[in-house]
Design a protein around this motif. Structure first.
Motif, PDB file in Angstrom:
ATOM      1  N   VAL A 138       0.833  -1.204   0.000  1.00  0.00           N
ATOM      2  CA  VAL A 138       0.000   0.000   0.000  1.00  0.00           C
ATOM      3  C   VAL A 138       0.874   1.263   0.000  1.00  0.00           C
ATOM      4  CG1 VAL A 138      -1.769   1.270   1.293  1.00  0.00           C
ATOM      5  CG2 VAL A 138      -1.937  -1.227   1.060  1.00  0.00           C
ATOM      6  N   LEU A 139       1.956   1.211   0.756  1.00  0.00           N
ATOM      7  CA  LEU A 139       2.881   2.355   0.794  1.00  0.00           C
ATOM      8  C   LEU A 139       3.430   2.632  -0.602  1.00  0.00           C
ATOM      9  CD1 LEU A 139       4.536   4.396   2.483  1.00  0.00           C
ATOM     10  CD2 LEU A 139       6.180   2.566   2.952  1.00  0.00           C
ATOM     11  N   GLU A 140       3.840   1.579  -1.265  1.00  0.00           N
ATOM     12  CA  GLU A 140       4.402   1.742  -2.604  1.00  0.00           C
ATOM     13  C   GLU A 140       3.351   2.295  -3.575  1.00  0.00           C
ATOM     14  OE1 GLU A 140       6.329  -1.790  -4.154  1.00  0.00           O
ATOM     15  OE2 GLU A 140       6.390  -0.855  -6.147  1.00  0.00           O
ATOM     16  N   ALA A 141       2.125   1.810  -3.400  1.00  0.00           N
ATOM     17  CA  ALA A 141       1.063   2.257  -4.314  1.00  0.00           C
ATOM     18  C   ALA A 141       0.735   3.737  -4.146  1.00  0.00           C
ATOM     19  CB  ALA A 141      -0.188   1.401  -4.100  1.00  0.00           C
ATOM     20  N   VAL A 142       0.737   4.234  -2.912  1.00  0.00           N
ATOM     21  CA  VAL A 142       0.281   5.617  -2.705  1.00  0.00           C
ATOM     22  C   VAL A 142       1.400   6.662  -2.816  1.00  0.00           C
ATOM     23  CG1 VAL A 142      -1.736   5.037  -1.295  1.00  0.00           C
ATOM     24  CG2 VAL A 142       0.449   5.527  -0.155  1.00  0.00           C
ATOM     25  N   ALA A 143       2.647   6.232  -2.623  1.00  0.00           N
ATOM     26  CA  ALA A 143       3.736   7.220  -2.549  1.00  0.00           C
ATOM     27  C   ALA A 143       3.806   8.097  -3.796  1.00  0.00           C
ATOM     28  CB  ALA A 143       5.070   6.514  -2.308  1.00  0.00           C
ATOM     29  N   GLY A 144       3.849   7.473  -4.972  1.00  0.00           N
ATOM     30  CA  GLY A 144       3.961   8.239  -6.223  1.00  0.00           C
ATOM     31  C   GLY A 144       2.814   9.219  -6.384  1.00  0.00           C
ATOM     32  N   PRO A 145       1.572   8.693  -6.416  1.00  0.00           N
ATOM     33  CA  PRO A 145       0.430   9.590  -6.582  1.00  0.00           C
ATOM     34  C   PRO A 145       0.355  10.680  -5.501  1.00  0.00           C
ATOM     35  CG  PRO A 145      -0.276   7.281  -6.747  1.00  0.00           C
ATOM     36  CD  PRO A 145       1.186   7.273  -6.427  1.00  0.00           C
ATOM     37  N   ALA A 146       0.787  10.366  -4.266  1.00  0.00           N
ATOM     38  CA  ALA A 146       0.693  11.371  -3.200  1.00  0.00           C
ATOM     39  C   ALA A 146       1.897  12.316  -3.210  1.00  0.00           C
ATOM     40  CB  ALA A 146       0.558  10.691  -1.841  1.00  0.00           C
ATOM     41  N   GLY A 147       2.898  11.983  -4.027  1.00  0.00           N
ATOM     42  CA  GLY A 147       4.026  12.908  -4.199  1.00  0.00           C
ATOM     43  C   GLY A 147       5.068  12.874  -3.092  1.00  0.00           C
ATOM     44  N   LEU A 165      -0.181   2.085   9.348  1.00  0.00           N
ATOM     45  CA  LEU A 165       0.527   2.799   8.269  1.00  0.00           C
ATOM     46  C   LEU A 165      -0.057   4.195   8.107  1.00  0.00           C
ATOM     47  CD1 LEU A 165       2.318   3.082   5.707  1.00  0.00           C
ATOM     48  CD2 LEU A 165       0.487   1.953   4.426  1.00  0.00           C
ATOM     49  N   ALA A 166      -1.381   4.303   8.156  1.00  0.00           N
ATOM     50  CA  ALA A 166      -2.003   5.634   8.037  1.00  0.00           C
ATOM     51  C   ALA A 166      -1.511   6.545   9.161  1.00  0.00           C
ATOM     52  CB  ALA A 166      -3.527   5.508   8.054  1.00  0.00           C
ATOM     53  N   MET A 167      -1.378   6.001  10.373  1.00  0.00           N
ATOM     54  CA  MET A 167      -0.878   6.816  11.490  1.00  0.00           C
ATOM     55  C   MET A 167       0.558   7.255  11.228  1.00  0.00           C
ATOM     56  SD  MET A 167      -2.442   4.810  14.832  1.00  0.00           S
ATOM     57  CE  MET A 167      -2.319   6.133  16.054  1.00  0.00           C
ATOM     58  N   MET A 168       1.359   6.345  10.646  1.00  0.00           N
ATOM     59  CA  MET A 168       2.756   6.699  10.365  1.00  0.00           C
ATOM     60  C   MET A 168       2.823   7.793   9.296  1.00  0.00           C
ATOM     61  SD  MET A 168       6.028   4.333   9.313  1.00  0.00           S
ATOM     62  CE  MET A 168       5.593   4.039   7.601  1.00  0.00           C
ATOM     63  N   LEU A 169       2.004   7.658   8.263  1.00  0.00           N
ATOM     64  CA  LEU A 169       2.022   8.658   7.194  1.00  0.00           C
ATOM     65  C   LEU A 169       1.609  10.026   7.725  1.00  0.00           C
ATOM     66  CD1 LEU A 169       0.556   6.469   4.319  1.00  0.00           C
ATOM     67  CD2 LEU A 169       2.871   7.448   4.421  1.00  0.00           C
ATOM     68  N   ALA A 220      -1.934  11.087   1.832  1.00  0.00           N
ATOM     69  CA  ALA A 220      -1.740   9.633   1.768  1.00  0.00           C
ATOM     70  C   ALA A 220      -2.332   8.964   3.014  1.00  0.00           C
ATOM     71  CB  ALA A 220      -0.252   9.306   1.637  1.00  0.00           C
ATOM     72  N   ALA A 221      -2.151   9.587   4.151  1.00  0.00           N
ATOM     73  CA  ALA A 221      -2.670   9.012   5.400  1.00  0.00           C
ATOM     74  C   ALA A 221      -4.182   8.862   5.333  1.00  0.00           C
ATOM     75  CB  ALA A 221      -2.276   9.890   6.587  1.00  0.00           C
ATOM     76  N   GLU A 272      -5.672  -0.480  -4.086  1.00  0.00           N
ATOM     77  CA  GLU A 272      -6.450   0.094  -5.195  1.00  0.00           C
ATOM     78  C   GLU A 272      -7.333   1.252  -4.712  1.00  0.00           C
ATOM     79  OE1 GLU A 272      -8.591  -3.201  -7.037  1.00  0.00           O
ATOM     80  OE2 GLU A 272      -6.620  -4.155  -7.323  1.00  0.00           O
ATOM     81  N   ALA A 273      -8.026   1.015  -3.607  1.00  0.00           N
ATOM     82  CA  ALA A 273      -8.915   2.062  -3.086  1.00  0.00           C
ATOM     83  C   ALA A 273      -8.106   3.302  -2.704  1.00  0.00           C
ATOM     84  CB  ALA A 273      -9.690   1.532  -1.885  1.00  0.00           C
ATOM     85  N   ALA A 274      -6.967   3.091  -2.054  1.00  0.00           N
ATOM     86  CA  ALA A 274      -6.167   4.228  -1.567  1.00  0.00           C
ATOM     87  C   ALA A 274      -5.625   5.057  -2.728  1.00  0.00           C
ATOM     88  CB  ALA A 274      -5.042   3.736  -0.665  1.00  0.00           C
ATOM     89  N   VAL A 275      -5.179   4.384  -3.767  1.00  0.00           N
ATOM     90  CA  VAL A 275      -4.643   5.112  -4.922  1.00  0.00           C
ATOM     91  C   VAL A 275      -5.750   5.971  -5.538  1.00  0.00           C
ATOM     92  CG1 VAL A 275      -3.771   4.863  -7.286  1.00  0.00           C
ATOM     93  CG2 VAL A 275      -2.782   3.505  -5.431  1.00  0.00           C
ATOM     94  N   ARG A 276      -6.927   5.371  -5.690  1.00  0.00           N
ATOM     95  CA  ARG A 276      -8.051   6.137  -6.248  1.00  0.00           C
ATOM     96  C   ARG A 276      -8.361   7.346  -5.366  1.00  0.00           C
ATOM     97  NH1 ARG A 276     -12.648   4.984  -4.832  1.00  0.00           N
ATOM     98  NH2 ARG A 276     -12.318   2.744  -4.561  1.00  0.00           N
ATOM     99  N   LEU A 277      -8.321   7.149  -4.054  1.00  0.00           N
ATOM    100  CA  LEU A 277      -8.643   8.255  -3.146  1.00  0.00           C
ATOM    101  C   LEU A 277      -7.584   9.351  -3.197  1.00  0.00           C
ATOM    102  CD1 LEU A 277     -10.043   6.056  -0.247  1.00  0.00           C
ATOM    103  CD2 LEU A 277     -11.340   7.778  -1.521  1.00  0.00           C
ATOM    104  N   VAL A 278      -6.307   8.957  -3.348  1.00  0.00           N
ATOM    105  CA  VAL A 278      -5.253   9.979  -3.463  1.00  0.00           C
ATOM    106  C   VAL A 278      -5.492  10.772  -4.742  1.00  0.00           C
ATOM    107  CG1 VAL A 278      -2.788  10.402  -3.861  1.00  0.00           C
ATOM    108  CG2 VAL A 278      -3.475   8.676  -2.214  1.00  0.00           C
ATOM    109  N   GLU A 279      -5.825  10.052  -5.808  1.00  0.00           N
ATOM    110  CA  GLU A 279      -5.999  10.731  -7.087  1.00  0.00           C
ATOM    111  C   GLU A 279      -7.187  11.693  -7.096  1.00  0.00           C
ATOM    112  OE1 GLU A 279      -5.599   7.374  -9.658  1.00  0.00           O
ATOM    113  OE2 GLU A 279      -3.412   7.597  -9.716  1.00  0.00           O
ATOM    114  N   CYS A 280      -8.223  11.382  -6.302  1.00  0.00           N
ATOM    115  CA  CYS A 280      -9.340  12.353  -6.270  1.00  0.00           C
ATOM    116  C   CYS A 280      -9.136  13.431  -5.201  1.00  0.00           C
ATOM    117  CB  CYS A 280     -10.724  11.739  -6.015  1.00  0.00           C
ATOM    118  SG  CYS A 280     -10.991  10.051  -6.172  1.00  0.00           S
TER     119      CYS A 280
END
Ligand code: IPM
Ligand code: MG
Length: 375
Positions: free
Chosen positions: A25-34, A317-321, A329-330, A366-374
């Protein structure tokens, strides 16, 4: 672009399995979240114990001090190392080594998660336990003595049965004024920041622990007097345990000494649907890293089967982010978990489904990436 250095101790039992999903999940969100990050894995815990006779190297704390945060899966396997060995290191060694005095354990049931109570409804519950994590009975002071050992002469004379026992064990708790103050202060600040009832409940037991808990209570009263905007109250730990089950909706922020907080937060994990849903953070005020670890242990009985619920680890992980300042991302990871659990299409066996740890991780990614993108 921010680059975070994260030390990962995936540990034993189900630790590596849930951490693999955290990494996914970390790998998936890092790019989109910048943001960028770098992870270093440390094979500490029982694997390390088998080879070296201890669970982490002597310079482990120094090594970890170079990171921005530590993520820990779970450590321990009673078949390999005794509990008193695996508990003390690395978990307690890291908490003590970096002065991670505030163990934050949110209790906000996810819609769709198993729920054990007839009332209140799960959406009425939203509180956080702030557990002191460096003092109390956990400091490890004491020892085992023969009753005729001069060091314990006075104690052996206190009760007949002490004198005629083969052995006496002393387990001394230490409660410092400054240590109580900083964690209680943190609980009041949290109550001010939260969009909640602005209530801090102190878990105590001065009727039996007349030194440590009397000091805790004095400090609590003093800190409370400096926060007139927050209501405060105390409950003895026994009565508070009952309240966790009968009236959990009446709580907002609970501040507890170390052992009380440990016990209460397994109880509150039950309100979340089990240990597979309970996240936690060990925060420090020092420049050293804080540590993020799900409340659950290593569950050796289900390890390697791919059925562990990674929800607790993903919420952690969300708490860490959030701690690293990656708010988008969190939020996306937390809401992604929430969405997957609520939808109910992907459920691990503890939720009555047949999905694997990996299925859950993938769905959340998948859900997290979509949420970062919106966002
Ligand atoms: C926890 C655990 C630890 C604790 C153990 C592993 C020492 O139960 O984080 O709740 O008691 O703090
Ligand atoms: Mg515990």
């Amino acid at each position: 672009m921010a680059k975070h250095r994260i030390a990962v101790i995936d540990g034993d039992g189900i630790g590596p399995e849930v951490v693999a999903e955290v990494m996914r999940v970390l790998e998936a969100v890092a790019g989109p979240a910048g943001f960028e990050y770098e992870t270093t894995f440390f094979p500490w815990g029982c694997r390390y114990y088998v080879e070296h006779g201890h669970t982490m190297p002597a310079d482990g704390i120094e090594i970890l001090s170079r990171y921005d945060a530590i993520f820990l899966g779970a450590v321990g396997d009673p078949r390999i190392a005794p509990e008193e060995v695996t508990g003390v290191g690395p978990v307690l060694a890291i908490r003590f080594g970096f002065d991670q005095y505030a163990n934050i354990r949110p209790v906000k049931p996810l819609p769709g998660a198993p729920y054990p109570l007839a009332r209140p409804t799960p959406d009425e519950i939203d509180f956080t336990v702030v557990r002191e994590a460096t003092e109390g009975i956990y400091v490890g002071l004491g020892g085992r003595f023969a009753p005729d050992d001069p060091q314990v002469a006075e104690i052996a004379a206190m009760r007949k049965i002490f004198g005629r026992s083969k052995e006496l064990a002393l387990q001394t708790g230490v409660y410092s004024e400054a240590g109580c103050r900083r964690v209680i202060e943190r609980a009041f600040r949290l109550a001010e920041e939260r969009d909640g009832k602005r209530l801090v409940t102190s878990a105590t037991k001065a009727n039996a622990m007349k030194h440590g808990m009397a000091l805790w209570n004095d400090v609590f009263a003093d800190v409370a007097s400096k926060h007139p905007d927050v209501r405060s109250e105390w409950n003895n730990i026994d009565a508070l345990s009952m309240r966790f089950v009968l009236k959990p909706e009446s709580l907002d922020v609970v501040v507890a000494p170390n052992l009380f907080g440990d016990i209460l937060t397994d109880l509150s994990a039950a309100l979340l649907g089990g240990l597979g849903f309970a996240p936690s953070a060990n925060l420090t005020d020092s420049h050293f890293p804080s540590m993020f670890e799900p409340c659950h242990g290593s569950a050796p009985d289900i390890a390697g089967k791919g059925i562990a619920n990674p929800t607790a680890a993903l919420l952690t992980l969300a708490m860490m982010l959030e701690h690293l300042g990656e708010d988008v991302a969190a939020r996306a990871v937390e809401d992604g978990v929430r969405e997957v659990v609520a939808r109910g299409a992907v459920r691990t066996p503890d939720m009555g489904g047949s999905a694997s740890t990996e299925d859950m991780g993938q769905a959340v990614a998948e859900a997290a990436v979509r949420l970062v993108e919106c966002a």
